[in-house]
Design an enzyme around this catalytic site. Structure first.
Site, PDB file in Angstrom:
ATOM      1  N   CYS A   1     -24.991 -11.110  -7.054  1.00 30.23           N
ATOM      2  CA  CYS A   1     -23.995 -10.109  -7.401  1.00 30.23           C
ATOM      3  C   CYS A   1     -23.668  -9.233  -6.197  1.00 30.23           C
ATOM      4  CB  CYS A   1     -24.530  -9.249  -8.544  1.00 30.23           C
ATOM      5  SG  CYS A   1     -23.284  -8.251  -9.322  1.00 30.23           S
TER       6      CYS A   1
ATOM      7  N   CYS B   1     -24.751 -13.044 -15.898  1.00 34.96           N
ATOM      8  CA  CYS B   1     -25.884 -13.969 -15.915  1.00 34.96           C
ATOM      9  C   CYS B   1     -25.433 -15.247 -15.224  1.00 34.96           C
ATOM     10  CB  CYS B   1     -26.428 -14.218 -17.325  1.00 34.96           C
ATOM     11  SG  CYS B   1     -25.356 -15.120 -18.437  1.00 34.96           S
TER      12      CYS B   1
ATOM     13  N   CYS C   1     -29.635 -13.041 -12.220  1.00 36.49           N
ATOM     14  CA  CYS C   1     -28.899 -13.513 -11.045  1.00 36.49           C
ATOM     15  C   CYS C   1     -28.500 -12.348 -10.154  1.00 36.49           C
ATOM     16  CB  CYS C   1     -27.666 -14.306 -11.447  1.00 36.49           C
ATOM     17  SG  CYS C   1     -26.450 -13.318 -12.318  1.00 36.49           S
TER      18      CYS C   1
END
Length: 143
Positions: A91, A13, A87
């Protein structure tokens, strides 16, 4: 220490202070050492959200010793499952990983009353993840 057939999961996150820490806490608590657990944040905070710590403590799970960690490509590369919580675009993507995006409200700045339903939703998702991992056929390629 994990076993040779254990899966590995990375929870991500933004601040690695609430959602991902609660998810990691649940997975450690519910799966023990059967599943390797990591968590990280794209912009890690300076401490774990106190309301998340309190909400987890209500269920007997202590995450107070955890610290936010920065998301690295190494952590993604070392994980079989990468679970993002707000998010996903930050990544890194590697073929062969299972990516899941859990839509969860951000507990940042909220009190324990508001964090409880988020915590409970995370618990349900983690229980489903454990069931999915346990149902996988053993291929001998897992970590």
């Amino acid at each position: 220490m994990t076993t040779a057939s254990a899966a590995s999961v990375l929870f991500v996150c933004v601040h690695n202070a609430g959602r991902s820490q609660m998810a990691a806490g649940f997975l450690r608590h519910l799966a023990g050492d059967r599943i390797e657990v990591r968590s990280a944040g794209s912009l890690p905070g300076d401490r774990i959200n106190p309301a998340a710590v309190a909400a987890m403590a209500e269920l007997g799970i202590d995450i107070s010793d955890q610290e936010p960690k920065v998301l690295t490509t190494g952590a993604v590369r070392a994980s079989d499952y990468v679970i993002t919580m707000g998010c996903g675009d930050a990544c890194p993507y590697f073929p062969g990983k299972k990516y899941l995006d859990w839509k969860l409200e951000d507990p940042a700045g909220q009190g324990v009353e508001a964090v409880r339903p988020i915590r409970d939703g995370i618990k349900t998702l983690v229980e489903g993840l454990i069931a999915e991992i346990d149902a996988r056929p053993a291929t001998g390629q897992e970590r």
